[in-house]
Design an enzyme around this catalytic site. Structure first.
Site, PDB file in Angstrom:
ATOM      1  N   GLU A  82      -4.815   2.437  -4.061  1.00  0.00           N
ATOM      2  CA  GLU A  82      -3.346   2.494  -4.117  1.00  0.00           C
ATOM      3  C   GLU A  82      -2.747   1.228  -3.518  1.00  0.00           C
ATOM      4  O   GLU A  82      -1.623   1.231  -3.022  1.00  0.00           O
ATOM      5  CB  GLU A  82      -2.823   3.739  -3.378  1.00  0.00           C
ATOM      6  CG  GLU A  82      -3.112   3.796  -1.893  1.00  0.00           C
ATOM      7  CD  GLU A  82      -4.425   4.470  -1.540  1.00  0.00           C
ATOM      8  OE1 GLU A  82      -4.608   4.793  -0.361  1.00  0.00           O
ATOM      9  OE2 GLU A  82      -5.279   4.677  -2.437  1.00  0.00           O
ATOM     10  N   ASP A 120       0.849  -1.189   0.000  1.00  0.00           N
ATOM     11  CA  ASP A 120       0.000   0.000   0.000  1.00  0.00           C
ATOM     12  C   ASP A 120       0.886   1.242   0.000  1.00  0.00           C
ATOM     13  O   ASP A 120       1.832   1.335   0.786  1.00  0.00           O
ATOM     14  CB  ASP A 120      -0.910   0.010   1.230  1.00  0.00           C
ATOM     15  CG  ASP A 120      -1.942   1.114   1.166  1.00  0.00           C
ATOM     16  OD1 ASP A 120      -2.968   0.909   0.488  1.00  0.00           O
ATOM     17  OD2 ASP A 120      -1.713   2.178   1.768  1.00  0.00           O
TER      18      ASP A 120
END
Length: 345
Positions: free
Chosen positions: A254, A212
């Site tokens: 993301e 992440d």
């Protein structure tokens, strides 16, 4: 959504082969009796019996199992051999060459454009050579008849070529739309499910990295979503390059999931560290801006009996630890912590 529904080519070829087996099985059996008892072509008749038996075997197998490439190849070659041999043995007046018109369609549907064009061209040359070598060429003696015959075959060949090319392209585009993330080009969650459940047969050395990007919302807020999108594209490209033989999936805004097999735990950890350092040390250039990004990574090793959901949950726990203890870190398993020196985003 079931990814198997997207395998339209395989499903089409399976259905075509099943019905061709049914059709050619009965037709070849009929002509076998005809050629053995009336036409005095025992060799051709026995080959047609063999074709009929192969059709029965293939039809029965396809009802229970998935299509295998060799079945399509053998079917095309067997039918072609029987038709070419029949044309060689019989007089042109018998009209056996007419069956050649059906073969380009069969080639393209069962084997695709590459082999379709090769086999169609070879069949045309063979049949033309056989017909021209006949002592009695009736009814091919007139130019009009010969031209109509040749041009009909070429027209069917051309239509088959164009149709298969368009169908294959449409199938590929549909599959890409369903399996690839439209922004980054990385595989998506549906693709990940299929890879884990179907394609990945040996999971004994499998590791999952859940990655992440740290504080990515700041990039969107500061530079705008257009810049943020380009950063995601560059990150996905970097991950594919660094991971090389592994698989990269975008599973969230993301967030990326990475699959790779390693022979030892330290190799997996080293790779995760390499990815983290590569992102940390690389300034992504977007519209003249240099943007620094870091990532937190949770790493888990597949354990026998683990489902994909369980693997992702375990990796997510490690990712949470990496976030909780300062970000820009790699965490592995439940107690082992990598990179004890803090790396702040």
């Amino acid at each position: 959504m079931d990814i198997a529904a997207l395998s339209s080519t395989k499903l089409l070829r399976r259905n075509v082969l099943r019905w061709m087996c049914l059709c050619f099985g009965f037709v070849s059996l009929f002509f076998a009796a005809f050629n053995i008892l009336l036409n005095n072509f025992p060799l051709l008749g026995y080959l047609e019996i063999g074709l009929s038996l192969f059709c029965a075997y293939t039809f029965n197998r396809l009802n229970k199992h998935s299509l295998e490439v060799w079945q399509s190849i053998v079917m095309c070659l067997f039918v072609t051999f029987v038709i070419v041999l029949g044309n060689y043995l019989a007089k042109p007046l018998n009209g056996l060459y007419v069956w050649s018109f059906a073969l380009p369609v069969l080639y393209y549907l069962l084997l695709g454009k590459r082999y379709g064009i090769i086999l169609s061209a070879l069949l045309f040359i063979l049949q033309a050579a056989i017909l021209l070598s006949k002592a009695s060429q009736a009814p091919l003696t007139t130019l009009n008849f010969s031209l109509n015959l040749a041009l009909t075959y070429i027209s069917i060949w051309a239509i088959s070529h164009v149709f298969e090319g368009s169908r294959a392209l449409s199938s590929k585009r549909l599959k890409n739309l369903a399996l690839l993330d439209p922004l980054t080009g990385a595989a998506n969650r549906l693709s990940m499910n299929h890879y884990f459940e179907v394609e990945l047969t040996d999971k004994s050395q499998l590791y999952l990295f859940l990655l992440d990007l740290d504080f990515f919302k700041r990039i969107n807020d500061t530079y705008g979503h257009a810049v943020g999108d380009k950063v995601l594209i560059e990150v996905a490209t970097l991950l594919r390059v660094v991971l090389a033989k592994g698989y990269v999936f975008r599973v969230g805004g993301e967030e990326f999931a990475l699959f790779h097999s390693f022979s030892a735990q330290n190799e997996a950890i080293a790779m995760a560290e390499t990815i983290r350092e590569k992102l940390n040390n690389s300034a992504i250039e977007v519209n003249g801006l240099k943007i620094n990004v870091t990532a937190s990574i949770g790493v888990v090793k597949y354990q026998p009996g683990d489902s994909l959901e369980k693997c992702v949950k375990k990796a997510d726990k490690q990712l949470y630890k990496a976030k909780e203890y300062g970000r820009n870190k790699v965490y592995f398993q439940l107690s082992e912590r990598i990179n004890k020196k803090p790396h702040m985003a």
